[in-house]
Write an enzyme that holds these catalytic residues in place. Sequence first.
Site, mmCIF file in Angstrom:
data_model
loop_
_atom_site.group_PDB
_atom_site.id
_atom_site.type_symbol
_atom_site.label_atom_id
_atom_site.label_comp_id
_atom_site.label_asym_id
_atom_site.label_seq_id
_atom_site.Cartn_x
_atom_site.Cartn_y
_atom_site.Cartn_z
ATOM 1 N N HIS A 60 0.748 -0.980 0.090
ATOM 2 C CA HIS A 60 -0.306 0.086 0.276
ATOM 3 C C HIS A 60 0.792 1.453 0.500
ATOM 4 O O HIS A 60 0.324 2.214 -1.350
ATOM 5 C CB HIS A 60 -0.893 0.238 1.178
ATOM 6 C CG HIS A 60 -1.903 0.757 1.627
ATOM 7 N ND1 HIS A 60 -3.412 1.283 1.192
ATOM 8 C CD2 HIS A 60 -1.329 1.984 1.721
ATOM 9 C CE1 HIS A 60 -3.651 2.688 1.320
ATOM 10 N NE2 HIS A 60 -1.994 3.261 2.065
ATOM 11 N N GLU A 61 1.682 1.525 0.721
ATOM 12 C CA GLU A 61 2.526 2.691 1.149
ATOM 13 C C GLU A 61 3.426 2.269 -0.298
ATOM 14 O O GLU A 61 3.852 4.617 -0.701
ATOM 15 C CB GLU A 61 3.412 2.489 2.631
ATOM 16 C CG GLU A 61 2.747 2.230 3.652
ATOM 17 C CD GLU A 61 1.637 3.848 3.886
ATOM 18 O OE1 GLU A 61 2.263 4.323 3.414
ATOM 19 O OE2 GLU A 61 0.698 3.567 4.805
ATOM 20 N N HIS B 211 2.022 4.727 -2.951
ATOM 21 C CA HIS B 211 1.462 5.898 -3.032
ATOM 22 C C HIS B 211 2.763 6.270 -3.655
ATOM 23 O O HIS B 211 2.828 6.972 -4.463
ATOM 24 C CB HIS B 211 1.759 6.099 -1.962
ATOM 25 C CG HIS B 211 0.616 6.033 -0.858
ATOM 26 N ND1 HIS B 211 -0.386 6.942 -1.491
ATOM 27 C CD2 HIS B 211 -0.014 5.419 0.363
ATOM 28 C CE1 HIS B 211 -1.844 6.793 -0.700
ATOM 29 N NE2 HIS B 211 -1.327 6.010 0.408
ATOM 30 N N TYR C 136 -3.721 14.176 -2.800
ATOM 31 C CA TYR C 136 -4.698 14.465 -2.104
ATOM 32 C C TYR C 136 -5.134 14.764 -1.151
ATOM 33 O O TYR C 136 -4.946 15.473 0.014
ATOM 34 C CB TYR C 136 -2.682 14.118 -0.657
ATOM 35 C CG TYR C 136 -2.951 12.736 -0.071
ATOM 36 C CD1 TYR C 136 -2.975 11.732 -0.816
ATOM 37 C CD2 TYR C 136 -2.871 12.971 1.613
ATOM 38 C CE1 TYR C 136 -3.596 10.123 0.451
ATOM 39 C CE2 TYR C 136 -3.151 12.315 2.774
ATOM 40 C CZ TYR C 136 -3.402 10.521 1.946
ATOM 41 O OH TYR C 136 -4.016 10.185 2.747
ATOM 42 N N GLU D 21 -5.349 6.996 -2.435
ATOM 43 C CA GLU D 21 -5.442 6.101 -1.690
ATOM 44 C C GLU D 21 -6.339 4.482 -1.823
ATOM 45 O O GLU D 21 -5.800 3.878 -1.157
ATOM 46 C CB GLU D 21 -6.971 6.213 -0.282
ATOM 47 C CG GLU D 21 -6.313 7.794 0.913
ATOM 48 C CD GLU D 21 -4.463 5.993 1.505
ATOM 49 O OE1 GLU D 21 -4.894 5.540 1.781
ATOM 50 O OE2 GLU D 21 -3.845 7.572 1.254
ATOM 51 N N ASP E 114 -9.083 14.790 7.874
ATOM 52 C CA ASP E 114 -8.593 13.471 6.845
ATOM 53 C C ASP E 114 -8.161 14.167 4.934
ATOM 54 O O ASP E 114 -8.527 13.423 4.321
ATOM 55 C CB ASP E 114 -9.233 12.401 6.942
ATOM 56 C CG ASP E 114 -8.756 11.169 6.103
ATOM 57 O OD1 ASP E 114 -7.505 11.338 5.810
ATOM 58 O OD2 ASP E 114 -9.007 10.397 5.574
ATOM 59 N N HIS F 173 -9.324 8.838 3.479
ATOM 60 C CA HIS F 173 -9.025 7.456 3.460
ATOM 61 C C HIS F 173 -10.848 6.777 3.634
ATOM 62 O O HIS F 173 -11.413 5.604 3.718
ATOM 63 C CB HIS F 173 -8.390 7.055 4.984
ATOM 64 C CG HIS F 173 -7.456 6.567 5.416
ATOM 65 N ND1 HIS F 173 -6.779 8.023 5.365
ATOM 66 C CD2 HIS F 173 -6.200 6.487 5.007
ATOM 67 C CE1 HIS F 173 -4.795 8.021 5.107
ATOM 68 N NE2 HIS F 173 -5.200 7.696 5.261
#
Length: 348
Positions: free
Chosen positions: A171-172, A175, A186, A195, A262, A267
């Site tokens: 996942h990270e 990015h 974002y 995301e 957020d 998210h």
Amino acid sequence: MNHNSLHCILSPDILRAVARDASPEDSARILRTLEIDQSFRLARAEIAGRQGPVTQMAAVAEVGGVPHRTIYDQAHSQQTTPGKLVRAEGDPASADPSVNAAYDNFGLTYKFFQEVFSRDSIDGQGMPIRALVHYGNDYDNAFWDGQGSMFFGDGGAMLTDTTQGLDVIGHELTHGVTQIEANLTYSGQSGALNESMSDVFGSLVKQYHLGQTADQADWLIGADIVGPLLKPALRSMKAPGTAHAHDNQPADMGSYVKTMADNGGVHINSGIPNKAFYVVATSLDGPAWKAAGQIWYDALTNPRLKPNATFTSFAAITLNQARIRFGTTSSEADAVQAGWDAVKVPLH
């Protein structure tokens, strides 16, 4: 892209929600994580203000086709520059399980992108990747910093050792791929797509490693690193809003969350494109990375995908890519249409 954004696996909304119901001791740990995240955001904002836009993420490795990994021990400090180098590419295993997990899961993520999409690391040109493990004290998060480094907390009240989550690492690092390819802002729907891209490819990295078909996968994100307060997982792509007691993700546009928190609910609303991908993948036979994943990757790398993309504009690109790769009347194109229909996202 908003270069001051922090791509954490846990959003501030979830951290605050769990902290309200947690024991005083657990709540204190969670609030420390929130403070660390905020201090890092402020530090990045200050650096960005001095340096201007980031135009290059990291030095390119000299040799392509193999990963270039370095793992550093932050020794529970909040230092954002690399600490002690513990393991470099080709070094034998360390005595530290977190170091080895980060090294191995970086390798598995690299392998997935290289073997499935012929992509040489995050930037497609052999970019080195760094892991900074044991970051902070009881730090309940993991994040990609946008500069070639991933930070791993050991967990505290909500998470366990974050290096152990292959889908979280996938996942990270995705990015970074998204930053290079589409630079999705974002915030709002483009941020939720950002995301969702990471959840999609993070899940596919794990499924590829396990050799699972779409029907065999659990479609949970972070199941291997959640503690008792967040079991069974951080998010469910199959059934957004059901992953844990505080999961507030909508499953379709009828429940889209309009919020200023957020970064506009990046998210939260990512559950909508997540569910669309799940429907596409499970509507087709076999592994999800072969057709659905290829379509999503084609869309991510398509120049028509703009930084301010909406769900509708992204959906239209995926349908077009499915028709180009598999045919206008193909089952793959029909599956893409069905996926976006299921979450009530119009394609025009």
